[in-house]
Design an enzyme around this catalytic site. Structure first.
Site, PDB file in Angstrom:
ATOM      1  N   GLU A 133      -5.153  -8.907   1.452  1.00  0.00           N
ATOM      2  CA  GLU A 133      -5.808  -8.618   2.726  1.00  0.00           C
ATOM      3  C   GLU A 133      -7.288  -8.422   2.475  1.00  0.00           C
ATOM      4  O   GLU A 133      -7.686  -7.762   1.512  1.00  0.00           O
ATOM      5  CB  GLU A 133      -5.279  -7.322   3.374  1.00  0.00           C
ATOM      6  CG  GLU A 133      -3.847  -7.383   3.810  1.00  0.00           C
ATOM      7  CD  GLU A 133      -3.360  -6.063   4.429  1.00  0.00           C
ATOM      8  OE1 GLU A 133      -4.201  -5.249   4.889  1.00  0.00           O
ATOM      9  OE2 GLU A 133      -2.143  -5.841   4.434  1.00  0.00           O
ATOM     10  N   GLU A 183       0.781  -1.232   0.000  1.00  0.00           N
ATOM     11  CA  GLU A 183       0.000   0.000   0.000  1.00  0.00           C
ATOM     12  C   GLU A 183       0.818   1.291   0.000  1.00  0.00           C
ATOM     13  O   GLU A 183       0.817   2.021   0.983  1.00  0.00           O
ATOM     14  CB  GLU A 183      -0.927   0.029   1.221  1.00  0.00           C
ATOM     15  CG  GLU A 183      -1.875  -1.136   1.304  1.00  0.00           C
ATOM     16  CD  GLU A 183      -2.788  -1.042   2.517  1.00  0.00           C
ATOM     17  OE1 GLU A 183      -2.551  -0.203   3.391  1.00  0.00           O
ATOM     18  OE2 GLU A 183      -3.754  -1.812   2.572  1.00  0.00           O
TER      19      GLU A 183
HETATM   20  C1  PNW Z   1      -4.425  -2.169   5.792  1.00  0.00           C
HETATM   21  N1  PNW Z   1      -9.349   1.267   3.182  1.00  0.00           N
HETATM   22  O1  PNW Z   1      -4.598  -0.869   5.282  1.00  0.00           O
HETATM   23  C2  PNW Z   1      -2.979  -2.437   6.235  1.00  0.00           C
HETATM   24  O2  PNW Z   1      -2.243  -3.015   5.179  1.00  0.00           O
HETATM   25  C3  PNW Z   1      -2.851  -3.292   7.473  1.00  0.00           C
HETATM   26  O3  PNW Z   1      -1.533  -3.214   8.014  1.00  0.00           O
HETATM   27  C4  PNW Z   1      -3.875  -2.874   8.486  1.00  0.00           C
HETATM   28  O4  PNW Z   1      -3.724  -3.511   9.738  1.00  0.00           O
HETATM   29  C5  PNW Z   1      -5.232  -3.149   7.879  1.00  0.00           C
HETATM   30  O5  PNW Z   1      -5.399  -2.407   6.701  1.00  0.00           O
HETATM   31  C6  PNW Z   1      -6.398  -2.803   8.788  1.00  0.00           C
HETATM   32  O6  PNW Z   1      -6.462  -1.415   8.988  1.00  0.00           O
HETATM   33  C7  PNW Z   1      -5.811  -0.377   4.775  1.00  0.00           C
HETATM   34  O7  PNW Z   1      -9.283   2.202   2.399  1.00  0.00           O
HETATM   35  C8  PNW Z   1      -5.792   0.531   3.739  1.00  0.00           C
HETATM   36  O8  PNW Z   1     -10.468   0.828   3.488  1.00  0.00           O
HETATM   37  C9  PNW Z   1      -6.940   1.058   3.196  1.00  0.00           C
HETATM   38  C10 PNW Z   1      -8.160   0.710   3.705  1.00  0.00           C
HETATM   39  C11 PNW Z   1      -8.209  -0.192   4.730  1.00  0.00           C
HETATM   40  C12 PNW Z   1      -7.062  -0.727   5.264  1.00  0.00           C
END
Ligand code: PNW
Length: 459
Positions: free
Chosen positions: A359, A172
């Site tokens: 994820e 990300e």
């Molecule tokens: C992730 N969204 O980031 C991360 O890669 C993890 O390390 C983190 O623990 C996990 O989310 C939970 O927060 C995200 O836009 C990036 O919805 C974007 C979003 C969600 C999570």
């Protein structure tokens, strides 16, 4: 067994990867063990007020010490893939230069331990834990950090080579750049738009410079990047302003990363929208960023439903809630159709050669009951809905090779500390870090095991 579970399991092709995902800083702890250097996340946690519950990563889930038991646990759940990240400051305590072999040894043991158990290793090189020395020299504001990252990629791939099934350069870049430098909720905690866009460019460049290092040390391993993607829907589809805001939101969130990687250029409308924030791009940068990748990992959690806010800074929108929908502990809508639409778009518009979901999951206010169980119906509902979409996408011809749940276990949720719980396993942080399988985790494990034997239809 539950007939709907067997019917779902039967829809996954043989060899499809089903498992879970973690990252180094969020689970490892042992931040001073075996010569690990400091990362800017250690420093960020030291600043009062940065982490909601005042915690840090010093102990986390104690996974650095318990890795063997954790691998046994993953194997007992039947998972055939596991995604983790390598802590850059364990391998290169000063960010570049002298290699700390003891740090690298840990990941070698982990990878070999996964292979012994028949679990495909998905390795991420950068899941946000930048070595403090590099951070103090300017972090992702500095082009040279991209070169340091390529050196790190070379060191890791030289040691692990094709034992790793799938390498991702970055997790990300959008989050690392924008949440860290503009929203200020993650390290380094700045609120500077130009800095965020500069960081995003240097992160993409880091990916581009690392790809040849991965190629040079592997023959079979799939190499690529992990992006967080999220569809943007207008709150009022009949409002031209909302439709335009949703397009701009999609540009800033999705296209700013997808277009350079798959088309070799930034999207013009977003470039114009950023105005003076637009990054300094050197000759050759875009070609490096657009070097072919084997696979794209996507992190999908939710969609955005947006209303235009006239006069607000680009992209000029606010996210709104849809009445009647379920929102998780993070405030994210349970919306599997967004995953369906994103997968289809990546396949049809970007012609992504291979996709995996790196994820996907939900935080819910889980409670450990006195009888030792954790009942989490909302997460179960979330996983059922999203895995059904995965099966549907495979049937529709999307080149999907795996689905990994975020997360294997409850962990250090960055600025939110240990409060949001994303795990299939509940971690009892107050009682010796005991791991307890949640009901959703048991359902997921049963699904994975049924898929391995062909589900209801085959076997
Ligand atoms: C992730 N969204 O980031 C991360 O890669 C993890 O390390 C983190 O623990 C996990 O989310 C939970 O927060 C995200 O836009 C990036 O919805 C974007 C979003 C969600 C999570």
């Amino acid at each position: 067994t539950d007939p709907s579970l067997l019917a779902l399991a039967a829809r996954f092709p043989a060899g499809f990867h089903l498992g879970a995902s973690t990252s180094a800083f969020q689970i490892e702890g042992a931040t001073r063990a075996d010569g690990r250097g400091r990362s800017w996340w250690d420093d960020f946690c030291d600043q009062p007020g940065r982490i909601a519950d005042g915690t840090n990563g010093d102990v986390a889930c104690d996974h650095y010490r318990r890795w063997r038991e954790d691998l046994d646990l993953i194997a007992s759940l039947g998972h055939n893939a596991y995604r983790f990240s390598v802590a850059w400051p364990r391998v290169l305590p000063q960010g570049r230069g002298a290699v700390n072999s003891a740090g690298l040894d840990h990941y070698e043991r982990l990878v070999d331990g996964l292979l012994e158990r028949g679990i495909a290793p998905y390795l991420t090189l950068y899941h946000w834990d930048l070595p403090s020395t590099l951070a103090n020299a300017g972090g992702w504001q500095v082009r040279d950090t991209a070169s340091a990252f390529a050196e790190f990629a070379d060191v890791v791939a030289r040691r692990l080579g094709d034992r790793v099934y799938s390498y991702a350069t970055l997790n990300e870049p959008r989050c690392a750049a924008f949440v860290g430098h503009l929203e200020g909720r993650q390290a380094p905690g700045w609120k500077d738009g130009a800095a965020a866009v500069r960081a995003a460019h240097h992160l993409l460049l880091a990916h581009g410079l690392a790809m040849p290092a991965l190629r040079a040390n592997t023959r079979q391993a799939r190499c690529g990047i992990v992006l967080d993607v999220k569809p943007y829907d207008p709150a009022d589809p009949s409002s031209a302003a909302d439709v335009a805001a949703a397009h701009a939101g999609d540009g800033v969130f999705n296209r700013w990363y997808l277009d350079p990687i798959f088309r070799g250029h930034y999207p013009q409308d977003v470039w114009d929208g950023f105005g003076p924030w637009a990054p300094e791009v050197h000759a050759g940068d875009m070609a490096a960023i657009a070097a072919p990748i084997d696979t794209l990992g996507i992190n999908y959690y939710t969609r955005a439903v947006v209303s235009a806010v006239p006069g607000e800074v680009y992209p000029g929108l606010v996210e709104v809630r849809v009445p009647g929908q379920h929102y998780s502990h993070m405030g994210w809508e349970d919306h599997p159709d967004g995953l369906r639409r994103m997968l289809r778009r990546l396949h049809e518009e970007y012609r992504v050669p291979d996709l995996f979901i790196a994820e996907n999951g939900a935080a819910e206010p889980d409670v450990l009951s006195p009888d030792g169980s954790v009942d989490d119906p909302a997460r179960l509902h979330y996983l059922q809905g999203h895995l059904a979409v995965v099966a549907e996408a495979i049937e529709a011809g999307v080149p999907l090779s795996g689905h990994l749940v975020w997360s294997l276990m409850d962990n250090m949720e960055w600025g939110r500390g240990y409060v949001p719980r994303f795990g299939l396993l509940y971690v009892d942080h107050a009682n010796g870090q005991r791991r307890i399988l949640k009901r959703s985790g048991a359902w997921h494990s049963a699904l994975v095991k049924a898929a391995a034997t062909g589900g209801a239809g085959r076997s």
